[in-house]
Scaffold this motif. Structure first.
Motif, PDB file in Angstrom:
ATOM      1  N   PRO A 244       0.835  -1.211   0.000  1.00 38.66           N
ATOM      2  CA  PRO A 244       0.000   0.000   0.000  1.00 38.66           C
ATOM      3  C   PRO A 244       0.866   1.257   0.000  1.00 38.66           C
ATOM      4  CG  PRO A 244       0.045  -0.977   2.191  1.00 38.66           C
ATOM      5  CD  PRO A 244       0.783  -1.929   1.296  1.00 38.66           C
ATOM      6  N   LEU A 245       0.974   1.882  -1.148  1.00 30.80           N
ATOM      7  CA  LEU A 245       1.911   2.984  -1.329  1.00 30.80           C
ATOM      8  C   LEU A 245       1.309   4.331  -0.936  1.00 30.80           C
ATOM      9  CD1 LEU A 245       3.389   1.959  -4.797  1.00 30.80           C
ATOM     10  CD2 LEU A 245       4.325   1.500  -2.521  1.00 30.80           C
ATOM     11  N   ASP A 246       2.166   5.205  -0.471  1.00 35.64           N
ATOM     12  CA  ASP A 246       1.753   6.546  -0.064  1.00 35.64           C
ATOM     13  C   ASP A 246       1.801   7.477  -1.274  1.00 35.64           C
ATOM     14  OD1 ASP A 246       1.027   8.751   1.331  1.00 35.64           O
ATOM     15  OD2 ASP A 246       2.873   8.915   2.506  1.00 35.64           O
ATOM     16  N   THR A 247       0.767   7.416  -2.099  1.00 35.30           N
ATOM     17  CA  THR A 247       0.664   8.247  -3.288  1.00 35.30           C
ATOM     18  C   THR A 247      -0.662   9.001  -3.267  1.00 35.30           C
ATOM     19  OG1 THR A 247      -0.442   6.566  -4.620  1.00 35.30           O
ATOM     20  CG2 THR A 247       1.983   6.534  -4.599  1.00 35.30           C
ATOM     21  N   ASP A 248      -0.796   9.930  -4.193  1.00 39.42           N
ATOM     22  CA  ASP A 248      -2.055  10.652  -4.305  1.00 39.42           C
ATOM     23  C   ASP A 248      -3.213   9.705  -4.589  1.00 39.42           C
ATOM     24  OD1 ASP A 248      -0.865  13.046  -3.815  1.00 39.42           O
ATOM     25  OD2 ASP A 248      -0.987  13.815  -5.864  1.00 39.42           O
ATOM     26  N   MET A 249      -2.938   8.614  -5.286  1.00 42.04           N
ATOM     27  CA  MET A 249      -4.003   7.688  -5.617  1.00 42.04           C
ATOM     28  C   MET A 249      -4.497   6.930  -4.398  1.00 42.04           C
ATOM     29  SD  MET A 249      -4.475   8.588  -8.586  1.00 42.04           S
ATOM     30  CE  MET A 249      -5.828   7.501  -8.931  1.00 42.04           C
ATOM     31  N   GLN A 250      -3.651   6.811  -3.383  1.00 38.17           N
ATOM     32  CA  GLN A 250      -4.124   6.232  -2.128  1.00 38.17           C
ATOM     33  C   GLN A 250      -5.189   7.135  -1.504  1.00 38.17           C
ATOM     34  OE1 GLN A 250      -4.920   3.936   0.937  1.00 38.17           O
ATOM     35  NE2 GLN A 250      -3.485   3.237  -0.633  1.00 38.17           N
ATOM     36  N   LEU A 251      -5.053   8.438  -1.743  1.00 34.95           N
ATOM     37  CA  LEU A 251      -6.079   9.382  -1.293  1.00 34.95           C
ATOM     38  C   LEU A 251      -7.418   9.059  -1.961  1.00 34.95           C
ATOM     39  CD1 LEU A 251      -7.011  11.951   0.160  1.00 34.95           C
ATOM     40  CD2 LEU A 251      -6.164  13.263  -1.806  1.00 34.95           C
ATOM     41  N   LEU A 252      -7.381   8.728  -3.241  1.00 31.17           N
ATOM     42  CA  LEU A 252      -8.605   8.328  -3.924  1.00 31.17           C
ATOM     43  C   LEU A 252      -9.192   7.077  -3.289  1.00 31.17           C
ATOM     44  CD1 LEU A 252      -7.676   8.841  -7.687  1.00 31.17           C
ATOM     45  CD2 LEU A 252      -8.994  10.361  -6.206  1.00 31.17           C
ATOM     46  N   ALA A 253      -8.337   6.140  -2.944  1.00 35.26           N
ATOM     47  CA  ALA A 253      -8.806   4.881  -2.368  1.00 35.26           C
ATOM     48  C   ALA A 253      -9.553   5.115  -1.056  1.00 35.26           C
ATOM     49  CB  ALA A 253      -7.629   3.937  -2.137  1.00 35.26           C
ATOM     50  N   ARG A 254      -9.070   6.041  -0.252  1.00 33.23           N
ATOM     51  CA  ARG A 254      -9.690   6.239   1.065  1.00 33.23           C
ATOM     52  C   ARG A 254     -10.796   7.286   1.067  1.00 33.23           C
ATOM     53  NH1 ARG A 254      -4.295   8.148   1.816  1.00 33.23           N
ATOM     54  NH2 ARG A 254      -4.166  10.388   2.239  1.00 33.23           N
ATOM     55  N   THR A 255     -11.033   7.919  -0.084  1.00 34.00           N
ATOM     56  CA  THR A 255     -12.113   8.904  -0.142  1.00 34.00           C
ATOM     57  C   THR A 255     -13.206   8.538  -1.139  1.00 34.00           C
ATOM     58  OG1 THR A 255     -10.888  10.235  -1.768  1.00 34.00           O
ATOM     59  CG2 THR A 255     -10.612  10.799   0.566  1.00 34.00           C
ATOM     60  N   ARG A 256     -12.899   7.685  -2.131  1.00 37.34           N
ATOM     61  CA  ARG A 256     -13.871   7.421  -3.184  1.00 37.34           C
ATOM     62  C   ARG A 256     -14.327   5.964  -3.274  1.00 37.34           C
ATOM     63  NH1 ARG A 256     -11.803  11.093  -8.337  1.00 37.34           N
ATOM     64  NH2 ARG A 256     -11.510  13.046  -7.173  1.00 37.34           N
ATOM     65  N   THR A 257     -13.693   5.079  -2.534  1.00 32.74           N
ATOM     66  CA  THR A 257     -14.117   3.682  -2.572  1.00 32.74           C
ATOM     67  C   THR A 257     -15.566   3.572  -2.115  1.00 32.74           C
ATOM     68  OG1 THR A 257     -11.880   2.844  -2.175  1.00 32.74           O
ATOM     69  CG2 THR A 257     -13.710   1.376  -1.638  1.00 32.74           C
ATOM     70  N   GLY A 258     -16.385   2.918  -2.931  1.00 34.90           N
ATOM     71  CA  GLY A 258     -17.807   2.831  -2.627  1.00 34.90           C
ATOM     72  C   GLY A 258     -18.118   2.042  -1.374  1.00 34.90           C
ATOM     73  N   ASP A 259     -17.400   0.961  -1.148  1.00 35.98           N
ATOM     74  CA  ASP A 259     -17.636   0.135   0.039  1.00 35.98           C
ATOM     75  C   ASP A 259     -17.094   0.850   1.276  1.00 35.98           C
ATOM     76  OD1 ASP A 259     -18.268  -2.792   1.040  1.00 35.98           O
ATOM     77  OD2 ASP A 259     -16.356  -2.198   1.939  1.00 35.98           O
ATOM     78  N   LEU A 260     -17.954   1.098   2.246  1.00 36.72           N
ATOM     79  CA  LEU A 260     -17.567   1.885   3.419  1.00 36.72           C
ATOM     80  C   LEU A 260     -16.510   1.185   4.271  1.00 36.72           C
ATOM     81  CD1 LEU A 260     -21.028   3.348   4.536  1.00 36.72           C
ATOM     82  CD2 LEU A 260     -19.245   4.402   3.121  1.00 36.72           C
ATOM     83  N   GLY A 261     -16.605  -0.131   4.391  1.00 32.14           N
ATOM     84  CA  GLY A 261     -15.614  -0.863   5.170  1.00 32.14           C
ATOM     85  C   GLY A 261     -14.234  -0.768   4.551  1.00 32.14           C
ATOM     86  N   MET A 262     -14.175  -0.904   3.231  1.00 35.03           N
ATOM     87  CA  MET A 262     -12.896  -0.761   2.534  1.00 35.03           C
ATOM     88  C   MET A 262     -12.333   0.640   2.712  1.00 35.03           C
ATOM     89  SD  MET A 262     -11.501  -3.271   0.751  1.00 35.03           S
ATOM     90  CE  MET A 262     -10.743  -2.461  -0.639  1.00 35.03           C
ATOM     91  N   ARG A 263     -13.205   1.620   2.567  1.00 32.14           N
ATOM     92  CA  ARG A 263     -12.751   3.005   2.698  1.00 32.14           C
ATOM     93  C   ARG A 263     -12.159   3.240   4.083  1.00 32.14           C
ATOM     94  NH1 ARG A 263     -17.167   7.560   1.907  1.00 32.14           N
ATOM     95  NH2 ARG A 263     -17.692   6.148   0.184  1.00 32.14           N
ATOM     96  N   GLN A 264     -12.801   2.695   5.120  1.00 30.82           N
ATOM     97  CA  GLN A 264     -12.300   2.853   6.479  1.00 30.82           C
ATOM     98  C   GLN A 264     -10.951   2.169   6.651  1.00 30.82           C
ATOM     99  OE1 GLN A 264     -13.790   4.758   9.047  1.00 30.82           O
ATOM    100  NE2 GLN A 264     -11.686   4.460   9.774  1.00 30.82           N
ATOM    101  N   ASN A 265     -10.770   1.007   6.028  1.00 29.11           N
ATOM    102  CA  ASN A 265      -9.477   0.319   6.086  1.00 29.11           C
ATOM    103  C   ASN A 265      -8.362   1.192   5.527  1.00 29.11           C
ATOM    104  OD1 ASN A 265     -10.497  -1.993   7.279  1.00 29.11           O
ATOM    105  ND2 ASN A 265     -10.757  -3.088   5.335  1.00 29.11           N
ATOM    106  N   PHE A 266      -8.634   1.837   4.392  1.00 30.89           N
ATOM    107  CA  PHE A 266      -7.626   2.703   3.784  1.00 30.89           C
ATOM    108  C   PHE A 266      -7.342   3.909   4.680  1.00 30.89           C
ATOM    109  CE2 PHE A 266      -9.477   0.916  -0.296  1.00 30.89           C
ATOM    110  CZ  PHE A 266      -8.427   0.034  -0.491  1.00 30.89           C
ATOM    111  N   GLN A 267      -8.385   4.460   5.281  1.00 33.22           N
ATOM    112  CA  GLN A 267      -8.198   5.590   6.188  1.00 33.22           C
ATOM    113  C   GLN A 267      -7.353   5.188   7.387  1.00 33.22           C
ATOM    114  OE1 GLN A 267     -12.254   6.751   6.979  1.00 33.22           O
ATOM    115  NE2 GLN A 267     -12.504   7.792   5.008  1.00 33.22           N
ATOM    116  N   ASN A 268      -7.576   3.983   7.887  1.00 33.18           N
ATOM    117  CA  ASN A 268      -6.792   3.502   9.031  1.00 33.18           C
ATOM    118  C   ASN A 268      -5.318   3.364   8.675  1.00 33.18           C
ATOM    119  OD1 ASN A 268      -9.103   3.385  10.603  1.00 33.18           O
ATOM    120  ND2 ASN A 268      -9.428   1.196  10.272  1.00 33.18           N
TER     121      ASN A 268
END
Length: 305
Positions: A244-268
């Motif tokens: 899991p790389l620290d890139t701008d696209m990781q920001l997309l993963a934690r803000t735009r992922t439709g599944d709420l559980g997945m989004r929370q995982n990325f935020q964590n």
């Protein structure tokens, strides 16, 4: 690595940029580093840096959307952020010579959108022109470019055939076409080596909700390159999942992922500082290539090393 033809797609930012900066000092006399991405301006900046000899010390995390170097880890608690080839435009190739390191390395840039036929033709033509040089004794091709797709959508939302075909054309078909073009141009030669790297992901092996296109694309690419390894035993083929790389696209993963559980995982992952700098993961890939002990066709994760 003297007399090496090294090709990196999605090279202008993120993981691709970090990897290019680490590879440049490894390339000895008579070598060429060919960089591909959509963003001509970003490629040009990187090439200027490499020619100035500022290589091998990438400490940034890598940002932007040129990486395609997204990928997940084997921990199952997140993935990186696949991206496109870039966002800019440009034509032609920059064939300036030298990196300032005294090795005779040449750096060439090819701005090309691998998601369209014109861009793929341009990239393929550049590969054929480069690899017709019989003085090379090593080929290293890194298929890094890729994209996330619309991760706000669930499986049932994916009904637009054009959207689906466009995604797979860029993420699967372009890698297949470029790799076959390169290997046909740089055929098996006595005393020469050929290595193909596929930037993969945990998503190639595990399903992630809201990431149907991305998971399918990564799984298909892994299998595609396993077939290549089986058909061409003289090749060295590696699928590397950089974590899991620290890139701008990781920001997309934690803000735009439709599944709420997945989004929370990325935020964590972000909040706990568990995202990996692109340069750190790129160094592990370089280590794998230097040791050259992986079974051809293998899938190796950042956390395996």
């Amino acid at each position: 690595w003297a007399a090496t033809a090294c090709v990196v797609t999605g090279a202008s930012r993120g993981f691709g940029r970090s990897l290019a900066r680490l590879l440049a000092p490894q390339l000895g006399p008579g070598s060429v580093l060919l960089l591909l991405a959509r963003s001509g301006d970003a490629l040009g900046e990187l090439a200027t840096e490499l020619r100035a000899g500022a290589t091998g010390n990438d400490t940034g995390n890598g940002t932007g959307s040129d990486t395609g170097s997204d990928t997940g880890s084997d921990t199952g608690n997140g993935t990186g952020s696949g991206t496109g080839n870039g966002t800019g435009s440009g034509t032609g190739s920059d064939t300036g010579n030298g990196t300032g390191s005294g090795t005779g390395l040449r750096v060439q840039c090819v701005p090309a959108d691998l998601g369209c036929e014109e861009g793929l033709r341009r990239a393929s033509a550049a590969l054929r022109e480069l690899l017709q040089d019989a003085s090379f004794n090593r080929l290293l091709l890194v298929n890094n470019a890729g994209s996330l797709g619309d991760i706000s959508k669930s499986f049932l939302d994916l009904s637009d055939l054009q959207e689906i075909n466009t995604y797979f054309s860029f993420n699967i078909s372009s890698a297949l076409c470029l790799t076959s073009t390169a290997l046909r141009a740089f055929g098996a030669r006595r005393g020469c080596s050929r290595t193909v790297v596929n930037i993969s992901s945990l998503c190639a092996r595990e399903p992630f909700p809201s990431w149907a296109l991305y998971c399918a694309g990564k799984a298909a690419r892994d299998m595609m390159f396993r077939v290549l390894a089986l058909e061409e035993p003289g090749l060295r083929v590696l699928s590397y999942a950089p974590g899991p790389l620290d890139t701008d696209m990781q920001l997309l993963a934690r803000t735009r992922t439709g599944d709420l559980g997945m989004r929370q995982n990325f935020q964590n992952l972000h909040e706990k500082g568990q995202l990996i700098p692109s340069s750190v993961s790129a160094q592990k890939l370089l280590q794998l290539l230097q040791e050259d002990s992986f079974p051809s066709g293998a899938h190796v994760d950042f956390y395996d090393i």
